[in-house]
Write a protein that holds these residues in place. Sequence first.
Motif, PDB file in Angstrom:
ATOM      1  N   THR A  72       0.807  -1.223   0.000  1.00  0.00           N
ATOM      2  CA  THR A  72       0.000   0.000   0.000  1.00  0.00           C
ATOM      3  C   THR A  72       0.839   1.271   0.000  1.00  0.00           C
ATOM      4  N   SER A  73       2.142   1.168   0.209  1.00  0.00           N
ATOM      5  CA  SER A  73       2.987   2.362   0.280  1.00  0.00           C
ATOM      6  C   SER A  73       4.394   2.007  -0.182  1.00  0.00           C
ATOM      7  N   GLY A  74       5.231   3.034  -0.288  1.00  0.00           N
ATOM      8  CA  GLY A  74       6.621   2.830  -0.675  1.00  0.00           C
ATOM      9  C   GLY A  74       6.887   3.244  -2.111  1.00  0.00           C
ATOM     10  N   ALA A 104      -2.142  -0.599  -3.528  1.00  0.00           N
ATOM     11  CA  ALA A 104      -3.499  -0.695  -3.006  1.00  0.00           C
ATOM     12  C   ALA A 104      -3.708   0.446  -1.992  1.00  0.00           C
ATOM     13  N   PRO A 105      -4.948   0.847  -1.685  1.00  0.00           N
ATOM     14  CA  PRO A 105      -6.196   0.255  -2.178  1.00  0.00           C
ATOM     15  C   PRO A 105      -6.667   0.763  -3.525  1.00  0.00           C
ATOM     16  N   ALA A 111      -2.588  -6.343  -9.292  1.00  0.00           N
ATOM     17  CA  ALA A 111      -1.885  -5.270  -9.991  1.00  0.00           C
ATOM     18  C   ALA A 111      -0.406  -5.224  -9.627  1.00  0.00           C
ATOM     19  N   GLN A 112      -0.084  -5.448  -8.355  1.00  0.00           N
ATOM     20  CA  GLN A 112       1.309  -5.355  -7.898  1.00  0.00           C
ATOM     21  C   GLN A 112       2.177  -6.417  -8.573  1.00  0.00           C
ATOM     22  N   LEU A 201      -7.815  -4.471   2.214  1.00  0.00           N
ATOM     23  CA  LEU A 201      -7.436  -3.355   1.349  1.00  0.00           C
ATOM     24  C   LEU A 201      -6.748  -3.828   0.075  1.00  0.00           C
ATOM     25  N   VAL A 202      -5.865  -4.820   0.237  1.00  0.00           N
ATOM     26  CA  VAL A 202      -5.019  -5.248  -0.884  1.00  0.00           C
ATOM     27  C   VAL A 202      -5.703  -6.303  -1.739  1.00  0.00           C
TER      28      VAL A 202
END
Length: 298
Positions: A72-74, A104-105, A111-112, A201-202
Amino acid sequence: MALSLVLVASCAGESGDSATGPPAGPPRGITLRAVKFCSAAGSDLLLDLHLPAGQAGPRVPVALFLHGGGWTSGTRDDSRWLGLLREPLLARGIAVATADYRLAPEHRWPAQLEDAKCAVRFLRASAERFGFDSDAIGAWGSSAGGHLAAMLGTTEPGAFEGDGGHPGVSSRVHAVVDLWGPADLTSREGWPPGHEAVFRLVFGTSDPDSPVLAAASPVFHVTADDSPFLILHGDEDALVPLRQSRALADRLDAAGVEARLVVVEGGDHGLTPRAHPFTPSRSELIGTIAAFFETRLR
């Protein structure tokens, strides 16, 4: 000191033939920043390329780094372990790529992984352009990035490919370093409070019986032809249970895949510096990772 070169390139659909650049690739010892490697959901995805010093000539291996952040971050350049390992890998003649991926989200799984696979396809398609050995591509990452690297090493090319670019190019990697990444998302044991919210979320679900979580778990994709693995995990990790890496190492070993699990005594999630040292030491772990990639990719 290596020269830093900022380059924004349009590479969608690139075939990797000599028309995309000089056969020997760009000068060695430079950094190419913000290189477009794919397009997804209407946005360009970027990576940085750090090229080893030395005379242009023989093709060099490349190791793709995927950052953590709970999916979700980075960003591609904000990992402490990337900073620790980049120069040791370059010193061994291994190029380092570090790629962004959709988060995400806003962008749900897979997608990742689609973006990580597109990055591999880009590196392989661009081998002529950058002087890479297309048969010596490794993947490594920490936490969520370790999970993505493990998925690259276990899922078959053709699965989770997405449509970001470079169709028909293999996304197979030849060596994986998994730094404390989740491996079995269906497990009910050892997770900290709140992990269900992150999973929702993911992945859109936190149900351990969900086929989505099973399909997103490296342990369920292991086959005998998988890449060699080096897995590191701290025995005091309170975020991703050590049992996750043990399960992956056991599954790889049972399939006959080369896999080594290094349990870091006293190590927490990320192996952050602490008042007391962990064992093996950080310098020993850096040497182990660099030697693994040198052996498996060269």
